[in-house]
Design a protein around this motif. Structure first.
Motif, PDB file in Angstrom:
ATOM      1  N   ASN A 184      35.706  61.297   8.459  1.00 58.42           N
ATOM      2  CA  ASN A 184      35.354  59.895   8.484  1.00 58.42           C
ATOM      3  C   ASN A 184      34.838  59.580   7.167  1.00 58.42           C
ATOM      4  O   ASN A 184      35.062  58.459   6.957  1.00 58.42           O
ATOM      5  CB  ASN A 184      34.100  60.021   9.364  1.00 58.42           C
ATOM      6  CG  ASN A 184      34.637  60.097  11.047  1.00 58.42           C
ATOM      7  OD1 ASN A 184      35.803  59.789  11.381  1.00 58.42           O
ATOM      8  ND2 ASN A 184      33.568  60.263  11.986  1.00 58.42           N
ATOM      9  N   ALA A 185      34.037  60.388   6.568  1.00 62.05           N
ATOM     10  CA  ALA A 185      33.384  59.819   5.074  1.00 62.05           C
ATOM     11  C   ALA A 185      34.823  59.722   4.290  1.00 62.05           C
ATOM     12  O   ALA A 185      34.439  58.658   3.468  1.00 62.05           O
ATOM     13  CB  ALA A 185      32.466  61.174   4.730  1.00 62.05           C
ATOM     14  N   GLY A 245      31.662  59.925  14.774  1.00 62.56           N
ATOM     15  CA  GLY A 245      31.541  58.633  14.019  1.00 62.56           C
ATOM     16  C   GLY A 245      30.523  57.835  15.063  1.00 62.56           C
ATOM     17  O   GLY A 245      29.425  57.335  14.473  1.00 62.56           O
ATOM     18  N   GLY A 281      33.137  64.754  10.323  1.00 59.72           N
ATOM     19  CA  GLY A 281      32.175  64.024   9.637  1.00 59.72           C
ATOM     20  C   GLY A 281      32.605  63.594   8.219  1.00 59.72           C
ATOM     21  O   GLY A 281      32.657  62.735   7.716  1.00 59.72           O
ATOM     22  N   THR A 317      27.576  57.415   5.535  1.00 59.82           N
ATOM     23  CA  THR A 317      27.992  58.390   6.574  1.00 59.82           C
ATOM     24  C   THR A 317      28.384  59.585   6.070  1.00 59.82           C
ATOM     25  O   THR A 317      28.595  60.734   6.761  1.00 59.82           O
ATOM     26  CB  THR A 317      29.630  57.765   7.182  1.00 59.82           C
ATOM     27  OG1 THR A 317      30.503  57.686   6.179  1.00 59.82           O
ATOM     28  CG2 THR A 317      29.422  56.614   8.018  1.00 59.82           C
ATOM     29  N   VAL A 349      26.478  62.859   7.332  1.00 64.67           N
ATOM     30  CA  VAL A 349      26.805  63.454   8.553  1.00 64.67           C
ATOM     31  C   VAL A 349      27.542  65.128   8.378  1.00 64.67           C
ATOM     32  O   VAL A 349      26.934  65.827   8.736  1.00 64.67           O
ATOM     33  CB  VAL A 349      27.736  62.736   9.554  1.00 64.67           C
ATOM     34  CG1 VAL A 349      28.147  63.382  10.847  1.00 64.67           C
ATOM     35  CG2 VAL A 349      27.146  61.355   9.863  1.00 64.67           C
ATOM     36  N   ASP A 352      22.703  53.383  13.716  1.00 62.56           N
ATOM     37  CA  ASP A 352      22.865  52.390  12.612  1.00 62.56           C
ATOM     38  C   ASP A 352      22.462  50.884  13.086  1.00 62.56           C
ATOM     39  O   ASP A 352      23.448  50.207  13.350  1.00 62.56           O
ATOM     40  CB  ASP A 352      24.462  52.378  12.252  1.00 62.56           C
ATOM     41  CG  ASP A 352      24.721  51.728  10.920  1.00 62.56           C
ATOM     42  OD1 ASP A 352      23.472  51.385  10.160  1.00 62.56           O
ATOM     43  OD2 ASP A 352      25.636  51.406  10.551  1.00 62.56           O
ATOM     44  N   PHE A 387      26.998  58.649  14.430  1.00 61.81           N
ATOM     45  CA  PHE A 387      26.224  57.917  13.134  1.00 61.81           C
ATOM     46  C   PHE A 387      26.085  56.276  13.739  1.00 61.81           C
ATOM     47  O   PHE A 387      25.067  55.882  13.478  1.00 61.81           O
ATOM     48  CB  PHE A 387      27.320  57.685  11.955  1.00 61.81           C
ATOM     49  CG  PHE A 387      26.638  56.964  10.901  1.00 61.81           C
ATOM     50  CD1 PHE A 387      25.815  57.599   9.885  1.00 61.81           C
ATOM     51  CD2 PHE A 387      26.882  55.999  10.747  1.00 61.81           C
ATOM     52  CE1 PHE A 387      24.992  56.905   8.883  1.00 61.81           C
ATOM     53  CE2 PHE A 387      26.518  54.849   9.491  1.00 61.81           C
ATOM     54  CZ  PHE A 387      25.660  55.455   8.887  1.00 61.81           C
ATOM     55  N   HIS A 388      27.158  55.650  14.199  1.00 56.16           N
ATOM     56  CA  HIS A 388      26.925  54.241  14.855  1.00 56.16           C
ATOM     57  C   HIS A 388      25.867  54.019  15.775  1.00 56.16           C
ATOM     58  O   HIS A 388      25.135  53.138  15.865  1.00 56.16           O
ATOM     59  CB  HIS A 388      28.200  53.776  15.577  1.00 56.16           C
ATOM     60  CG  HIS A 388      29.341  53.790  14.396  1.00 56.16           C
ATOM     61  ND1 HIS A 388      29.109  53.378  13.098  1.00 56.16           N
ATOM     62  CD2 HIS A 388      30.439  54.328  14.515  1.00 56.16           C
ATOM     63  CE1 HIS A 388      30.233  53.378  12.402  1.00 56.16           C
ATOM     64  NE2 HIS A 388      31.041  54.132  13.046  1.00 56.16           N
ATOM     65  N   ASP A 427      35.859  56.383   5.420  1.00 54.31           N
ATOM     66  CA  ASP A 427      35.002  55.386   4.871  1.00 54.31           C
ATOM     67  C   ASP A 427      34.986  54.905   3.463  1.00 54.31           C
ATOM     68  O   ASP A 427      34.400  53.818   3.205  1.00 54.31           O
ATOM     69  CB  ASP A 427      33.700  55.612   5.409  1.00 54.31           C
ATOM     70  CG  ASP A 427      33.423  55.894   6.840  1.00 54.31           C
ATOM     71  OD1 ASP A 427      34.290  55.018   7.489  1.00 54.31           O
ATOM     72  OD2 ASP A 427      32.466  56.446   7.355  1.00 54.31           O
TER      73      ASP A 427
END
Lengths: 446, 188
Positions: free
Chosen positions: B127-128, A48, B124, B147, B150, A55, A51-52, B131
C-alpha cells in the motif's frame, strides 16, 4: 462459503480469539483477514482500511481528552475537587460514597475517559474509604459505576468516536449526554444514601469551608467551561477545545498548583502517547471489521430482523437495539463496538426516523452500562484490581447498582424531548433544527 | 490497597521481564519517547493551527503535520503496547493457567498476533508503495508519509512477538505479575 457463514466465521473468530487472550485489535483483524480470504476483496485494501479508520479529523480529540485526564490525575491537582465534594456532600449518610459520585460528576466534565476516573478515585478516595471501614467490594463497585459518567457528561471519548464514525454532531452528543450522566450520578447518590454503608458521620461543613474549597478548586473547574464554552460559542472544534484545555493545564494549572510536577511532564506525555494508541488501534481494526460487515450486508440482515419485530416504531427499534447492545457491551469494548455496529445503527436510525443524536446517546448510555457488567466490565475489572478485591465480589456489590442504569437507559429511550432539550437550546443545528426563515429562533423536527 | 500506577509509566516496563530480551529495551524506550513526541507534536500543531488561524494567517501545512503525528502515534503505540502487554484484552484467561497448557495457548495467541503483524508488513508495504503516487493537498505530500508507518509497526510488532514466543517457550510464560490481575482469586 455463503455470506452468512463468512459473517459467523468473522465474528466467531474475533470473539473466540479475544477470549483466548489475543489483544482486541489483533483478534478483530484476524477475523477480518480470514473472512477476506472468502471474498473477492484484497488483503491490501483491508490493511489499508485499518489506516483509513483512524485517519479522521474528529478522532484527534480522543488523545486530548485522555491527556487532560492523565495530566489532572498525575499532577495530583484533583485533591482540590475532592475537597470541594467533601464539603458539599461529605456530611450525608455514606459520606465518602457521596463524595466519590459527586467528584466523578466534576471529573467527568474534565476527562472523557472512565479509566482515568477509576485511576484517580482508586488512588485518592479509595484508601480513605478503606480507613473508614467501607466494604472494599462496594468501594470498587461504586467507583466503577461512577466512572461511567465520564463517557456521558461532556467531554466524552465515546461521543467523539460515535460522532466521528456516524457523522453525528459531537457537540450535540456532548450536550445530550448531560441528562443521562447526571441521572446516573443522582441515582448512585440516592442508592448510597439509602442502601449503601453508613460510613463515618461527619458534621456539615461550614459555609466558610465550602467557600475556601470552592476557591481552591476554581482553577480546575474552569476546564469544563473552556471545553463546552469553546464548542458552544463556535470558537473551537471538540479537538481544539481538548487542546486548549490541555494547554490550560500545562501553562496555568500545574505551574500554579503543583509546580514540582513540571519535570515529570515528559513522562506524562509518553504515557498518554501510549494510552491513546490503545483504543485507537482497536478503532483501526474495528473499522476494517465494520467495512467487511457492511460489504457482507450484515447491517441489512440485522436491520431486517429488528424491523420484523419493531416495524418502524422508533421506541421498539431502540429497545431492541438496547437489548442488542447490552449483550454486545458485555463482550466487546465500547469503542470497537460503536464502529463495528455503526452501519446497523445508521440503517435503523433511518428506518425508525430517529434523531441521530438521540440514537447516539441511547447507544452510548447502553454501552457505558457494559463497563460494569461481566465478563468484560472494563471499569469494574480495573477498579477491583486497583482497590484490591476479587472481581467476583465487586460484581456482586455492583448488581443492585444496575437498577440505576436500567432506569436511566429506559428514561433516555422513552423521553427524547428531555434528553434533547439541552442541545435544542444551546446547539439547535446539532439536532436537525434550522433557522426560521421568517424570523428569529429555530424550527425543529418533531 | 495497591498503588500500581507508577510501574505502568516507566519507559521500559519491568512486568513480564522474563519474556523480554535486554537488548530490545532501548527499542521499547525509544518507542515510548516517540509516543511522547507524537502526542506532543500534534498538541503543538493543533495549538499553532488555532493561533495562526486566530491571527488571520493560517499555516495550512499544520493540519497535515497533525494527522501525520496522530497516525504515527497510534501505530508506534501499537508496537510498544505489544512489548509492554498494554493492549486492550477481552480476557486474560491464561493468567490462571500453568504448565504446558498455558504455553500452548500463550504461544497460539502470539502466533495470531504475529500473523496479523506479517500481513501488516507485506500488504502495508505494498500500500505504501502504491501511495507514492497519491498526494495529500495542499502541499502534495505523498500519502506514503502517512501510511508508511503501517508496515513499520507491523515489523516491530512481529519482532516483539518472536521475542515473547522464544522466551516463553524456553522459560515458560508464568511470571510474578500474573497475580496482579486476578487479585487474590485462586489459580488453576
Amino acid at each position: 462459503m455463503s455470506t452468512g457463514a463468512t459473517l459467523v466465521v468473522m465474528g466467531g473468530l474475533f470473539l473466540g480469539l479475544g477470549y483466548m487472550g489475543v489483544p482486541v485489535a489483533f483478534a478483530i483483524m484476524a477475523g477480518v483477514l480470514v473472512a477476506t480470504a472468502f471474498t473477492p476483496v484484497s488483503f491490501a485494501s483491508m490493511i489499508g482500511q485499518m489506516f483509513h479508520g483512524i485517519d479522521s479529523e474528529a478522532l484527534l480529540a480522543v488523545p486530548f481528552f485522555l491527556l487532560v485526564g492523565e495530566l489532572m490525575s498525575s499532577a495530583n491537582v484533583v485533591y482540590r475537587m475532592i475537597a470541594l465534594a467533601q464539603t458539599l456532600v461529605g456530611h450525608l449518610r455514606g459520606g465518602l460514597a457521596q463524595v466519590v459520585t459527586l467528584f466523578s460528576m466534576f471529573f467527568a466534565g474534565i476527562s472523557g475517559s472512565s479509566a482515568a476516573d477509576v485511576a484517580v478515585l482508586s488512588r485518592t478516595v479509595a484508601p480513605e474509604m478503606d480507613r473508614e471501614h467501607y466494604d472494599r467490594a462496594f468501594t470498587a463497585a461504586l467507583i466503577a459505576s461512577a466512572s461511567t459518567m465520564a463517557n456521558l457528561i461532556p467531554p466524552s471519548i465515546m461521543a467523539v468516536v460515535y460522532g466521528a464514525t456516524g457523522f453525528v454532531s459531537i457537540g450535540g452528543l456532548f450536550l445530550a449526554g448531560v441528562v443521562p450522566g447526571v441521572m446516573i450520578g443522582l441515582g448512585l447518590m440516592v442508592y448510597s444514601y439509602f442502601f449503601g454503608p453508613l460510613g463515618r458521620m461527619k458534621p456539615r461543613a461550614r459555609l466558610i469551608d465550602m467557600f475556601v474549597a470552592a476557591r481552591g478548586s476554581a482553577l480546575p473547574m474552569v476546564i469544563p467551561v473552556i471545553i463546552m464554552g469553546g464548542i458552544l460559542t463556535g470558537w473551537f472544534t471538540p479537538t481544539e477545545a481538548g487542546m486548549v484545555a490541555a494547554a490550560y493545564i500545562l501553562i496555568v494549572l500545574i505551574p500554579a498548583l503543583n509546580p514540582s510536577h513540571i519535570r515529570r511532564l515528559p513522562g506524562d506525555f509518553m504515557y498518554t502517547g501510549l494510552l491513546y494508541s490503545l483504543p485507537l488501534t482497536a478503532v483501526a481494526g474495528a473499522s476494517a471489521f465494520g467495512w467487511m460487515l457492511a460489504y457482507l450486508r450484515g447491517p441489512d440482515t440485522v436491520a431486517e430482523y429488528i424491523s420484523l419485530y419493531a416495524g418502524t416504531d422508533p421506541r421498539m427499534i431502540m429497545l431492541l437495539l438496547v437489548l442488542l447492545f447490552v449483550i454486545v457491551g458485555d463482550f466487546i469494548d465500547a469503542v470497537p463496538a460503536i464502529i463495528i455496529f455503526m452501519p446497523i445503527i445508521q440503517k435503523l436510525t433511518k428506518v425508525g426516523d430517529i434523531n441521530p443524536v438521540h440514537m447516539g446517546v441511547v447507544i452510548i448510555t447502553t454501552l457505558v452500562f457494559g463497563l460494569i457488567t461481566p465478563p468484560y466490565g472494563l471499569s469494574l475489572l480495573v477498579a477491583s484490581k486497583f482497590v484490591g478485591v476479587p472481581f467476583g465480589q465487586a460484581l456482586v456489590r455492583s448488581l443492585p447498582l444496575y437498577v440505576v442504569f436500567f432506569f436511566t437507559i429506559a428514561f433516555t429511550v422513552l423521553f427524547p424531548d428531555v434528553v434533547l432539550w439541552l442541545p435544542k437550546q444551546l446547539l439547535p443545528q446539532s439536532v436537525g433544527c434550522f433557522p426560521n426563515p421568517s424570523g428569529s429562533g429555530f424550527i425543529c423536527p418533531k | 490497597m495497591t498503588d500500581s500506577f507508577a510501574i505502568y509509566r516507566a519507559r521500559v516496563i519491568q512486568r513480564h521481564r522474563h519474556l523480554k530480551w535486554k537488548v530490545l529495551d532501548p527499542l521499547e524506550a525509544t518507542l515510548m519517547v516517540l509516543c511522547g513526541v507524537c502526542i506532543g507534536g500534534f498538541t503543538l500543531c493543533v495549538g499553532l493551527d488555532v493561533l495562526t488561524r486566530t491571527v488571520g494567517h493560517p499555516w495550512l501545512w499544520l493540519q497535515q503535520a497533525t494527522t501525520a503525528f496522530f497516525a504515527w502515534g497510534v501505530f508506534i503505540g501499537m508496537a510498544a503496547a505489544t512489548r509492554r502487554h498494554d493492549h486492550i484484552y477481552l480476557a486474560e484467561i491464561t493468567k490462571r493457567m500453568r504448565g504446558s497448557r498455558r504455553t500452548a495457548i500463550e504461544t497460539l495467541n502470539r502466533l495470531v498476533v504475529l500473523g496479523v503483524a506479517l500481513f501488516m508488513v507485506w500488504f502495508g508495504f505494498k500500500n505504501a508503495m502504491l501511495d507514492l503516487g497519491s498526494y495529500r493537498m495542499p502541499w502534495l505530500i505523498p500519502l506514503t508519509v502517512y501510511t508508511g508507518i503501517v508496515p513499520i509497526s507491523g515489523a516491530l510488532t512481529a519482532l516483539f512477538c518472536v521475542e515473547q514466543i522464544i522466551n516463553g517457550y524456553r522459560g515458560g510464560y508464568e511470571g510474578p505479575e500474573d497475580s496482579e490481575l486476578i487479585a487474590g482469586e485462586p489459580t488453576e
